[in-house]
Design a protein around this motif. Structure first.
Motif, PDB file in Angstrom:
ATOM      1  N   UNK A  98       7.002   8.284 -12.477  1.00  0.00           N
ATOM      2  CA  UNK A  98       7.898   7.315 -11.661  1.00  0.00           C
ATOM      3  C   UNK A  98       8.547   6.212 -12.627  1.00  0.00           C
ATOM      4  N   UNK A  99       9.648   6.169 -12.954  1.00  0.00           N
ATOM      5  CA  UNK A  99      10.199   5.339 -13.974  1.00  0.00           C
ATOM      6  C   UNK A  99      10.214   4.075 -13.454  1.00  0.00           C
ATOM      7  N   UNK A 100       9.331   2.850 -13.908  1.00  0.00           N
ATOM      8  CA  UNK A 100       9.294   1.501 -13.301  1.00  0.00           C
ATOM      9  C   UNK A 100      10.275   0.791 -13.672  1.00  0.00           C
ATOM     10  N   UNK A 101      10.807   1.214 -15.105  1.00  0.00           N
ATOM     11  CA  UNK A 101      11.867   0.364 -15.726  1.00  0.00           C
ATOM     12  C   UNK A 101      13.226   0.359 -15.017  1.00  0.00           C
ATOM     13  N   UNK A 102      13.488   1.631 -14.424  1.00  0.00           N
ATOM     14  CA  UNK A 102      14.826   1.906 -13.346  1.00  0.00           C
ATOM     15  C   UNK A 102      14.375   1.515 -11.989  1.00  0.00           C
ATOM     16  N   UNK A 103      13.125   1.217 -11.685  1.00  0.00           N
ATOM     17  CA  UNK A 103      12.790   0.747 -10.336  1.00  0.00           C
ATOM     18  C   UNK A 103      13.303  -0.872 -10.185  1.00  0.00           C
ATOM     19  N   UNK A 104      13.981  -1.062  -9.120  1.00  0.00           N
ATOM     20  CA  UNK A 104      14.390  -2.340  -8.712  1.00  0.00           C
ATOM     21  C   UNK A 104      13.899  -2.841  -7.336  1.00  0.00           C
ATOM     22  N   UNK A 150       0.841  -1.168   0.040  1.00  0.00           N
ATOM     23  CA  UNK A 150       0.083   0.022   0.346  1.00  0.00           C
ATOM     24  C   UNK A 150       0.851   1.364   0.028  1.00  0.00           C
ATOM     25  N   UNK A 151       1.967   1.037   0.749  1.00  0.00           N
ATOM     26  CA  UNK A 151       3.170   2.132   0.447  1.00  0.00           C
ATOM     27  C   UNK A 151       3.628   2.527  -0.953  1.00  0.00           C
ATOM     28  N   UNK A 152       3.762   1.520  -1.538  1.00  0.00           N
ATOM     29  CA  UNK A 152       4.421   1.627  -2.933  1.00  0.00           C
ATOM     30  C   UNK A 152       3.211   2.474  -3.990  1.00  0.00           C
ATOM     31  N   UNK A 153       1.947   1.630  -3.524  1.00  0.00           N
ATOM     32  CA  UNK A 153       0.735   2.419  -4.221  1.00  0.00           C
ATOM     33  C   UNK A 153       0.648   3.681  -4.161  1.00  0.00           C
ATOM     34  N   UNK A 154       0.715   4.294  -2.726  1.00  0.00           N
ATOM     35  CA  UNK A 154       0.593   5.395  -2.335  1.00  0.00           C
ATOM     36  C   UNK A 154       1.637   6.486  -2.692  1.00  0.00           C
ATOM     37  N   UNK A 170       9.874 -17.633   1.911  1.00  0.00           N
ATOM     38  CA  UNK A 170       8.630 -17.184   1.130  1.00  0.00           C
ATOM     39  C   UNK A 170       8.643 -16.652  -0.118  1.00  0.00           C
ATOM     40  N   UNK A 171       7.831 -17.327  -1.005  1.00  0.00           N
ATOM     41  CA  UNK A 171       7.768 -16.735  -2.239  1.00  0.00           C
ATOM     42  C   UNK A 171       6.919 -15.326  -2.147  1.00  0.00           C
ATOM     43  N   UNK A 172       7.498 -14.233  -2.630  1.00  0.00           N
ATOM     44  CA  UNK A 172       6.909 -13.059  -2.617  1.00  0.00           C
ATOM     45  C   UNK A 172       6.183 -12.806  -4.003  1.00  0.00           C
ATOM     46  N   UNK A 173       5.191 -12.232  -4.175  1.00  0.00           N
ATOM     47  CA  UNK A 173       4.453 -11.803  -5.623  1.00  0.00           C
ATOM     48  C   UNK A 173       5.163 -10.721  -5.968  1.00  0.00           C
ATOM     49  N   UNK A 174       5.281 -10.649  -7.467  1.00  0.00           N
ATOM     50  CA  UNK A 174       5.959  -9.580  -7.782  1.00  0.00           C
ATOM     51  C   UNK A 174       5.071  -8.105  -7.503  1.00  0.00           C
ATOM     52  N   UNK A 175       6.104  -6.997  -7.224  1.00  0.00           N
ATOM     53  CA  UNK A 175       5.646  -5.635  -7.372  1.00  0.00           C
ATOM     54  C   UNK A 175       5.325  -5.072  -8.436  1.00  0.00           C
ATOM     55  N   UNK A 176       3.885  -4.481  -8.287  1.00  0.00           N
ATOM     56  CA  UNK A 176       3.556  -3.966  -9.460  1.00  0.00           C
ATOM     57  C   UNK A 176       3.175  -2.340  -9.095  1.00  0.00           C
ATOM     58  N   UNK A 177       3.548  -1.466 -10.300  1.00  0.00           N
ATOM     59  CA  UNK A 177       3.360   0.151 -10.163  1.00  0.00           C
ATOM     60  C   UNK A 177       2.692   0.335 -11.275  1.00  0.00           C
ATOM     61  N   UNK A 178       1.447   0.848 -11.117  1.00  0.00           N
ATOM     62  CA  UNK A 178       0.702   1.409 -12.358  1.00  0.00           C
ATOM     63  C   UNK A 178       0.514   0.299 -13.501  1.00  0.00           C
ATOM     64  N   UNK A 230       2.588  -2.323 -14.128  1.00  0.00           N
ATOM     65  CA  UNK A 230       3.885  -2.703 -14.662  1.00  0.00           C
ATOM     66  C   UNK A 230       4.639  -3.410 -13.459  1.00  0.00           C
ATOM     67  N   UNK A 231       5.236  -4.473 -13.774  1.00  0.00           N
ATOM     68  CA  UNK A 231       5.840  -5.352 -12.673  1.00  0.00           C
ATOM     69  C   UNK A 231       7.389  -4.517 -12.585  1.00  0.00           C
ATOM     70  N   UNK A 232       7.710  -4.543 -11.392  1.00  0.00           N
ATOM     71  CA  UNK A 232       9.295  -4.438 -11.027  1.00  0.00           C
ATOM     72  C   UNK A 232       9.996  -5.409 -10.811  1.00  0.00           C
ATOM     73  N   UNK A 233      11.145  -5.127 -11.741  1.00  0.00           N
ATOM     74  CA  UNK A 233      12.296  -6.157 -11.798  1.00  0.00           C
ATOM     75  C   UNK A 233      12.772  -6.315 -10.186  1.00  0.00           C
ATOM     76  N   UNK A 234      12.878  -7.689 -10.049  1.00  0.00           N
ATOM     77  CA  UNK A 234      13.246  -8.229  -8.649  1.00  0.00           C
ATOM     78  C   UNK A 234      14.747  -8.482  -8.699  1.00  0.00           C
TER      79      UNK A 234
END
Length: 313
Positions: free
Chosen positions: A133-139, A117-121, A150-158, A160-164
């Motif tokens: 917010x450049x999602x491609x440069x966000x890691x 929720x913090x990332x969405x905010x 624990x397997x964590x679900x991918x983080x998405x912003x707008x 788009x998935x953030x590369x882990x």
């Protein structure tokens, strides 16, 4: 390739615009004088811009958005614009440096609600403040030392998935998901070894030792000691990697680059403890570093890469 990269960067920067009216509103909320706010608004709006190449000059356009590049006020104004970009949950931390923002989130009991929720905010705040917010440069990097991962679900912003990633570069320091410093040390050693070529050139030119020592401290030692926050957890193997470069520099110069600050005990294996009368000096970085290096009995002295600027008066 260079022109393409520059064009992409400029296109991205063109979308990251701070609206002067929004900035002045925030400055008023912070309690700045109205006259000062109006002066800043006048400074940021109606700015003529043109490009001059050789004898050719482009047509002039007027800019009413953003802040002038290279202006000493621009970083301060951007900081004031983003002062209200803060976490809403106590388990999260925002680390802001210029236009880079790092979110550190603590996930307890596999509950990622506050973090996501913090990332969405944050994405919503950027959109509301005309910042892209450049999602491609966000890691995203996950640090988990539990035996059962624990397997964590991918983080998405707008959408788009953030590369882990397993490692990332944070303000010039390589951070890995196991919090080891091997990659960062290897990078520092490789970069500093490249500078040894110029030190050899100085020796061939018969430059005096003081000049070579100054060059060493400015171009090699500055690399080895950059962001030296990692030194407290540096193991003997990493220290050896750094010392290997420093010993080569010592052979090139012909004298100990730090000979005026460190003395060896008669055994030749340990450093003499530095004298200090105050607890502030005893607890300083340089004293702690000497004690740590002395604990590495297999590490041949002397530790040349320690910085002089960590000495306290």
């Amino acid at each position: 390739m260079v022109s393409t990269a520059l064009h992409s960067a400029l296109t991205h920067l063109d979308k990251n615009l701070s609206i002067p009216q929004q900035l002045t509103q925030k400055l008023v909320q912070l309690g700045l004088n109205t006259s000062l706010c109006n002066w800043l608004l006048d400074f940021l709006t109606g700015r003529p811009q043109a490009v001059w190449v050789g004898n050719n000059t482009s047509s002039t356009i007027t800019s009413n958005t953003g802040t002038p590049q290279g202006c000493v006020l621009s970083p301060l104004l951007f900081t004031l614009l983003t002062h209200d970009c803060a976490p809403s949950h106590s388990s999260n931390l925002f680390i802001k440096f210029a236009d880079d923002t790092t979110v550190v989130g603590l996930i307890s009991n596999n509950d990622e609600t506050n973090y996501r929720s913090e990332m969405s905010r944050l994405a919503g705040w950027c959109s509301g403040n005309n910042l892209s917010l450049n999602v491609e440069k966000t890691k995203e990097i996950v640090v988990d030392f539990r035996r059962a991962h624990t397997q964590h679900a991918p983080l998405t912003i707008d959408g788009a998935s953030v590369e882990r990633v397993s490692s990332t570069k944070f303000l010039g320091v390589h951070i890995t998901d196991d919090l080891s410093w091997a990659k960062n040390i290897t990078t520092l050693a490789k970069k500093s070894q490249q500078r040894l070529y110029f030190l050899r050139k100085l020796r061939r030119a018969r430059a005096p030792a003081p000049i070579m020592c100054t060059f060493y401290r400015g171009t090699i030692e500055s690399i080895l000691t950059s962001c030296i926050v990692w030194f407290g957890t540096c193991d003997a193997s990493c220290c050896k990697t750094l010392q290997r470069t420093v010993r080569v520099a010592e052979k090139i110069i012909g004298v100990h680059p730090m000979h005026s600050f460190f003395n060896l005990l008669p055994s030749g294996r340990r450093l003499r403890s530095l004298q200090a009368r105050t607890s502030r000096l005893k607890d300083s970085f340089i004293h702690q570093a000497v004690r740590k290096l002395n604990s590495f009995s297999a590490l041949p002295p002397p530790p040349l890469f320690l910085p002089t600027h960590f000495f306290e008066p």
